[in-house]
Design a protein around this motif. Structure first.
Motif, PDB file in Angstrom:
ATOM      1  N   LEU A  20       0.871  -1.179   0.000  1.00 56.78           N
ATOM      2  CA  LEU A  20       0.000   0.000   0.000  1.00 56.78           C
ATOM      3  C   LEU A  20       0.907   1.228   0.000  1.00 56.78           C
ATOM      4  N   ILE A  21       1.180   1.732  -1.210  1.00 54.75           N
ATOM      5  CA  ILE A  21       2.169   2.806  -1.342  1.00 54.75           C
ATOM      6  C   ILE A  21       1.632   4.009  -2.109  1.00 54.75           C
ATOM      7  N   ASP A  25      -2.087   2.796  -7.497  1.00 51.69           N
ATOM      8  CA  ASP A  25      -2.739   1.596  -6.960  1.00 51.69           C
ATOM      9  C   ASP A  25      -3.968   1.905  -6.122  1.00 51.69           C
ATOM     10  N   THR A  26      -3.953   3.006  -5.419  1.00 49.99           N
ATOM     11  CA  THR A  26      -5.048   3.290  -4.494  1.00 49.99           C
ATOM     12  C   THR A  26      -6.252   3.920  -5.173  1.00 49.99           C
ATOM     13  N   GLN A  27      -6.126   4.279  -6.437  1.00 51.39           N
ATOM     14  CA  GLN A  27      -7.238   4.913  -7.143  1.00 51.39           C
ATOM     15  C   GLN A  27      -8.481   4.021  -7.146  1.00 51.39           C
ATOM     16  N   GLN A  28      -8.288   2.729  -7.393  1.00 50.33           N
ATOM     17  CA  GLN A  28      -9.413   1.795  -7.401  1.00 50.33           C
ATOM     18  C   GLN A  28     -10.068   1.734  -6.018  1.00 50.33           C
ATOM     19  N   LEU A  29      -9.256   1.717  -4.968  1.00 46.45           N
ATOM     20  CA  LEU A  29      -9.780   1.696  -3.600  1.00 46.45           C
ATOM     21  C   LEU A  29     -10.609   2.942  -3.326  1.00 46.45           C
ATOM     22  N   ILE A  54       3.714  -0.744   3.823  1.00 45.71           N
ATOM     23  CA  ILE A  54       2.920   0.482   3.714  1.00 45.71           C
ATOM     24  C   ILE A  54       3.863   1.658   3.946  1.00 45.71           C
ATOM     25  N   ASN A  55       3.724   2.701   3.135  1.00 43.87           N
ATOM     26  CA  ASN A  55       4.558   3.887   3.321  1.00 43.87           C
ATOM     27  C   ASN A  55       3.676   5.062   3.754  1.00 43.87           C
ATOM     28  N   SER A  56       4.265   6.257   3.778  1.00 46.67           N
ATOM     29  CA  SER A  56       3.509   7.420   4.242  1.00 46.67           C
ATOM     30  C   SER A  56       2.312   7.726   3.336  1.00 46.67           C
ATOM     31  N   SER A  57       2.461   7.471   2.043  1.00 41.22           N
ATOM     32  CA  SER A  57       1.326   7.687   1.136  1.00 41.22           C
ATOM     33  C   SER A  57       0.199   6.708   1.444  1.00 41.22           C
ATOM     34  N   GLY A  58       0.545   5.463   1.741  1.00 37.72           N
ATOM     35  CA  GLY A  58      -0.451   4.461   2.112  1.00 37.72           C
ATOM     36  C   GLY A  58      -1.160   4.832   3.401  1.00 37.72           C
ATOM     37  N   ILE A  59      -0.393   5.312   4.375  1.00 39.18           N
ATOM     38  CA  ILE A  59      -0.993   5.784   5.634  1.00 39.18           C
ATOM     39  C   ILE A  59      -1.949   6.943   5.334  1.00 39.18           C
ATOM     40  N   GLY A  60      -1.525   7.840   4.453  1.00 36.38           N
ATOM     41  CA  GLY A  60      -2.374   8.975   4.072  1.00 36.38           C
ATOM     42  C   GLY A  60      -3.685   8.535   3.455  1.00 36.38           C
TER      43      GLY A  60
END
Length: 115
Positions: A20-21, A25-29, A54-60
């Protein structure tokens, strides 16, 4: 990152797998969450049991999702995050904001109690 999702008993369950970076990738979510909220689904469980990193973008992204649900009077629970993610939540003090469940059943109970 791979995503599968389902809505059961008015609870969106999103199962993530991989890293989760952040974008793209997170657009679909984000689309799944926005579509669910538009259908008045305001409870969400995010299964992190198969997320390796998971990185800071994933946490965001997780903070953004939590905010979306809470702004609509809903709630979000994280299911079974790895030890790495749990430590990251503690380090960032987000463990005080996110509710963590060990499995789907506990997540459903916590979400129903939040209403």
């Amino acid at each position: 990152m791979n995503l599968t999702h389902a809505i059961t008993n008015n609870i969106l369950t999103a199962r993530l797998q991989g890293d989760l970076i952040g974008s793209p990738d997170t657009q679909q979510l984000l689309e799944v969450v926005n579509n669910s909220i538009n259908k008045n689904i305001i409870l969400c469980a995010v299964d992190l049991s198969k997320v390796r990193f998971i990185n800071s973008s994933g946490i965001g992204v997780l903070v953004s999702l939590l905010t979306k649900f809470r702004n609509r009077g809903g709630e979000m629970v994280l299911i079974n995050p790895s030890e790495h993610i749990r430590k990251l939540l503690i380090i960032t003090k987000l463990n005080a904001i996110f509710t963590v469940a060990e499995d789907d059943a506990q997540a459903a109970n916590l979400l129903k109690e939040s209403k």
